[in-house]
Design a protein around this motif. Structure first.
Motif, short mmCIF file in Angstrom:
data_model
loop_
_atom_site.label_atom_id
_atom_site.label_comp_id
_atom_site.label_asym_id
_atom_site.label_seq_id
_atom_site.Cartn_x
_atom_site.Cartn_y
_atom_site.Cartn_z
N VAL A 1 36.13 -1.58 -13.59
CA VAL A 1 37.45 -1.20 -14.08
C VAL A 1 38.45 -1.94 -13.19
N GLY A 2 39.17 -2.89 -13.77
CA GLY A 2 40.10 -3.70 -12.98
C GLY A 2 39.34 -4.50 -11.94
N ASP A 3 39.72 -4.34 -10.69
CA ASP A 3 39.02 -5.03 -9.60
C ASP A 3 38.12 -4.08 -8.82
N SER A 4 37.73 -2.99 -9.45
CA SER A 4 36.84 -2.02 -8.81
C SER A 4 35.52 -1.99 -9.58
N ALA A 5 34.43 -2.08 -8.85
CA ALA A 5 33.11 -2.05 -9.50
C ALA A 5 32.21 -1.04 -8.83
N THR A 6 31.40 -0.40 -9.66
CA THR A 6 30.35 0.47 -9.15
C THR A 6 29.02 -0.04 -9.68
N VAL A 7 27.99 0.11 -8.84
CA VAL A 7 26.64 -0.30 -9.22
C VAL A 7 25.71 0.88 -9.08
N ARG A 8 24.69 0.89 -9.92
CA ARG A 8 23.65 1.92 -9.80
C ARG A 8 23.00 1.74 -8.43
N SER A 9 22.74 2.85 -7.76
CA SER A 9 22.13 2.79 -6.43
C SER A 9 21.08 3.89 -6.30
N ASP A 10 20.40 3.88 -5.19
CA ASP A 10 19.37 4.89 -4.94
C ASP A 10 19.96 6.30 -4.95
N ASP A 11 21.25 6.42 -4.62
CA ASP A 11 21.93 7.71 -4.54
C ASP A 11 22.85 8.00 -5.71
N GLY A 12 22.70 7.29 -6.80
CA GLY A 12 23.58 7.47 -7.96
C GLY A 12 24.35 6.21 -8.24
N TRP A 13 25.65 6.20 -7.93
CA TRP A 13 26.50 5.03 -8.13
C TRP A 13 27.27 4.76 -6.85
N THR A 14 27.42 3.46 -6.51
CA THR A 14 28.09 3.05 -5.28
C THR A 14 29.17 2.02 -5.60
N VAL A 15 30.32 2.15 -4.95
CA VAL A 15 31.40 1.18 -5.09
C VAL A 15 31.04 -0.07 -4.29
N ILE A 16 31.28 -1.25 -4.88
CA ILE A 16 31.08 -2.49 -4.14
C ILE A 16 32.41 -3.20 -4.01
N ASP A 17 32.54 -4.04 -2.98
CA ASP A 17 33.79 -4.67 -2.61
C ASP A 17 33.73 -6.17 -2.90
N ALA A 18 34.70 -6.67 -3.66
CA ALA A 18 34.77 -8.10 -3.99
C ALA A 18 35.09 -8.93 -2.75
N ASP A 19 35.69 -8.31 -1.74
CA ASP A 19 36.06 -9.05 -0.54
C ASP A 19 34.93 -9.12 0.47
N GLY A 20 33.81 -8.46 0.17
CA GLY A 20 32.67 -8.47 1.07
C GLY A 20 31.87 -9.76 0.97
N ASP A 21 30.73 -9.75 1.58
CA ASP A 21 29.82 -10.89 1.59
C ASP A 21 29.30 -11.16 0.16
N PRO A 22 29.48 -12.37 -0.37
CA PRO A 22 29.00 -12.67 -1.73
C PRO A 22 27.49 -12.44 -1.90
N ALA A 23 26.71 -12.74 -0.89
CA ALA A 23 25.26 -12.50 -0.97
C ALA A 23 24.99 -11.01 -1.03
N GLY A 24 25.76 -10.21 -0.32
CA GLY A 24 25.60 -8.76 -0.37
C GLY A 24 25.95 -8.21 -1.73
#
Length: 86
Positions: free
Chosen positions: A40-63
């Motif tokens: 949604v916009g510039d915010s993304a969540t991904v399925r994770s072991d604990d449900g859903w986790t927010v990921i950061d576009a400014d973080g490490d691209p490989a991460g």
């Protein structure tokens, strides 16, 4: 198009059996009908072991790519994973 959406599209294009769909305000990526990324916009969540986790576009691209790939693995059906997956 947002920067996050561009980054996710790039990460998803190597993952088999994925689809992108418009879900109103969100863009959702699925594998065999199972959601694994929501944007949604510039915010993304991904399925994770604990449900859903927010990921950061400014973080490490490989991460970011690893988080998307792991989310895909969690959502993909067993048959797809056993066939070689990614």
């Amino acid at each position: 198009m947002t920067e996050m959406l561009d980054l996710i599209r790039e990460a998803v294009k190597v993952l088999p059996a994925t689809q992108e769909r418009d879900a109103g305000e969100a863009t959702v990526f699925t594998v065999e009908g199972n959601d694994f990324v929501r944007i949604v916009g510039d915010s993304a969540t991904v399925r994770s072991d604990d449900g859903w986790t927010v990921i950061d576009a400014d973080g490490d691209p490989a991460g970011l790519e690893d988080a998307v790939a792991h989310a895909w693995e969690l959502a993909a059906p067993r048959a797809l994973l056993e066939a070689g997956g990614r």
